[in-house]
Design a protein around this motif. Structure first.
Motif, PDB file in Angstrom:
ATOM      1  N   GLY A 138       0.808  -1.207   0.000  1.00 20.00           N
ATOM      2  CA  GLY A 138       0.000   0.000   0.000  1.00 20.00           C
ATOM      3  C   GLY A 138       0.843   1.259   0.000  1.00 20.00           C
ATOM      4  O   GLY A 138       0.321   2.356   0.200  1.00 20.00           O
ATOM      5  N   SER A 139       2.142   1.109  -0.226  1.00 20.62           N
ATOM      6  CA  SER A 139       3.051   2.251  -0.292  1.00 20.62           C
ATOM      7  C   SER A 139       3.896   2.171  -1.557  1.00 20.62           C
ATOM      8  O   SER A 139       4.322   1.086  -1.949  1.00 20.62           O
ATOM      9  N   ILE A 140       4.111   3.318  -2.183  1.00 19.41           N
ATOM     10  CA  ILE A 140       5.034   3.364  -3.335  1.00 19.41           C
ATOM     11  C   ILE A 140       6.222   4.259  -3.003  1.00 19.41           C
ATOM     12  O   ILE A 140       6.991   4.636  -3.883  1.00 19.41           O
ATOM     13  N   ARG A 141       6.377   4.564  -1.715  1.00 20.53           N
ATOM     14  CA  ARG A 141       7.492   5.407  -1.274  1.00 20.53           C
ATOM     15  C   ARG A 141       8.816   4.680  -1.458  1.00 20.53           C
ATOM     16  O   ARG A 141       8.935   3.485  -1.174  1.00 20.53           O
TER      17      ARG A 141
ATOM     18  N   PRO B  10       1.356   0.118   5.086  1.00 20.46           N
ATOM     19  CA  PRO B  10       1.640   0.923   6.266  1.00 20.46           C
ATOM     20  C   PRO B  10       0.344   1.339   6.967  1.00 20.46           C
ATOM     21  O   PRO B  10      -0.758   1.108   6.456  1.00 20.46           O
ATOM     22  N   GLU B  11       0.497   1.984   8.104  1.00 16.61           N
ATOM     23  CA  GLU B  11      -0.624   2.529   8.854  1.00 16.61           C
ATOM     24  C   GLU B  11      -0.521   4.046   8.866  1.00 16.61           C
ATOM     25  O   GLU B  11       0.494   4.599   9.282  1.00 16.61           O
ATOM     26  N   TYR B  12      -1.569   4.700   8.397  1.00 14.49           N
ATOM     27  CA  TYR B  12      -1.632   6.167   8.423  1.00 14.49           C
ATOM     28  C   TYR B  12      -2.764   6.572   9.361  1.00 14.49           C
ATOM     29  O   TYR B  12      -3.933   6.332   9.065  1.00 14.49           O
ATOM     30  N   ASN B  13      -2.423   7.151  10.500  1.00 15.19           N
ATOM     31  CA  ASN B  13      -3.448   7.611  11.444  1.00 15.19           C
ATOM     32  C   ASN B  13      -4.465   6.522  11.769  1.00 15.19           C
ATOM     33  O   ASN B  13      -5.673   6.739  11.725  1.00 15.19           O
ATOM     34  N   ALA B  14      -3.947   5.346  12.094  1.00 17.59           N
ATOM     35  CA  ALA B  14      -4.749   4.190  12.522  1.00 17.59           C
ATOM     36  C   ALA B  14      -5.578   3.583  11.393  1.00 17.59           C
ATOM     37  O   ALA B  14      -6.472   2.774  11.646  1.00 17.59           O
TER      38      ALA B  14
ATOM     39  N   LEU C  95      -1.502  -3.152  13.315  1.00 15.27           N
ATOM     40  CA  LEU C  95      -2.726  -3.835  13.727  1.00 15.27           C
ATOM     41  C   LEU C  95      -3.971  -2.969  13.541  1.00 15.27           C
ATOM     42  O   LEU C  95      -5.014  -3.455  13.102  1.00 15.27           O
ATOM     43  N   ARG C  96      -3.880  -1.679  13.865  1.00 15.94           N
ATOM     44  CA  ARG C  96      -5.065  -0.821  13.736  1.00 15.94           C
ATOM     45  C   ARG C  96      -5.449  -0.628  12.276  1.00 15.94           C
ATOM     46  O   ARG C  96      -6.641  -0.677  11.926  1.00 15.94           O
ATOM     47  N   ALA C  97      -4.469  -0.445  11.429  1.00 14.49           N
ATOM     48  CA  ALA C  97      -4.764  -0.283   9.998  1.00 14.49           C
ATOM     49  C   ALA C  97      -5.316  -1.573   9.406  1.00 14.49           C
ATOM     50  O   ALA C  97      -6.223  -1.537   8.564  1.00 14.49           O
ATOM     51  N   MET C  98      -4.781  -2.713   9.844  1.00 14.44           N
ATOM     52  CA  MET C  98      -5.288  -3.986   9.324  1.00 14.44           C
ATOM     53  C   MET C  98      -6.723  -4.226   9.764  1.00 14.44           C
ATOM     54  O   MET C  98      -7.529  -4.781   9.008  1.00 14.44           O
ATOM     55  N   THR C  99      -7.058  -3.799  10.975  1.00 15.04           N
ATOM     56  CA  THR C  99      -8.445  -3.926  11.441  1.00 15.04           C
ATOM     57  C   THR C  99      -9.374  -3.084  10.573  1.00 15.04           C
ATOM     58  O   THR C  99     -10.442  -3.539  10.150  1.00 15.04           O
TER      59      THR C  99
END
Length: 196
Positions: A11-14, A82-86, A131-135
């Motif tokens: 989910g990142s192209i950085r 990655p996780e961006y702001n949960a 974990l929060r982003a995956m949820t």
């Protein structure tokens, strides 16, 4: 052992993304569990920000159509983000929203979300990985798109120290989590493939 085709993308192209690094580590490990990896970059599927007026005017972008077909052609899909702001990255959310708007052409079987079995993974500098982003992503996929997702997932903490020089995971717990996730995904994808 099955021979399930598994699409993998980050989910990142950085440049230097540790999640892209994790996606590569998963692709390297996957054949050990009976899967055939196809690692792609969302950079190769550029899409504008979703806009209902734009969709009404010209339909989904060609990149969304290509990715929808690619997703439909695989037995399983692993999203590493990655996780961006949960939550998931804007890139990932926008990409999946556009793909969900693609309709099959005449005589075309297109099922990017309800055909393949999904699995989720991610790494971050924090102690709980993503974990929060995956949820949030799991909820979006299951409730929004009706997707089947294996319960096993891979959340790798302390991303800066998670990989060795060859790009493999160092710690035992993430390696075991990856093993469990890949075993479950390949088994479930293979079982569904046999039924169709």
């Amino acid at each position: 052992m099955t021979d399930s085709s598994i699409l993998i993308f980050s989910g990142s192209i950085r440049k230097g993304s540790t999640n892209t690094r994790l996606a590569k580590a998963i692709a390297v490990a996957l054949p050990l569990y009976g899967g055939r990896p196809n690692l792609v970059s969302l950079r190769d599927f550029p899409m504008p920000i979703y806009d209902g007026d734009l969709e009404a005017e010209s339909g989904p972008p060609e990149a969304a159509r290509k990715l929808a077909r690619l997703m439909s052609d695989h037995d399983g899909i692993i999203i590493v983000s990655p996780e961006y702001n949960a939550g998931p990255t804007p890139l990932l959310k926008n990409t999946l929203d556009w793909v969900s708007r693609v309709k099959p052409g005449e005589g075309e079987k297109l099922s990017p979300f309800k055909g393949p079995v999904f699995a989720l993974a991610g790494t971050s500098p924090g102690a709980i990985g993503t974990l929060r982003a995956m949820t949030a992503t799991r909820t979006m996929l299951q409730l929004g798109y009706g997707t089947l997702i294996v319960p096993e997932q891979l959340a790798v903490p302390q991303s800066g120290q998670a990989f060795d020089e060859d790009g493999a995971l160092i710690a035992d717990r993430p390696r075991l989590m990856m093993q469990n996730m890949l075993t479950s995904l390949v088994h479930k994808a293979g079982a569904l493939k046999e039924k169709t």
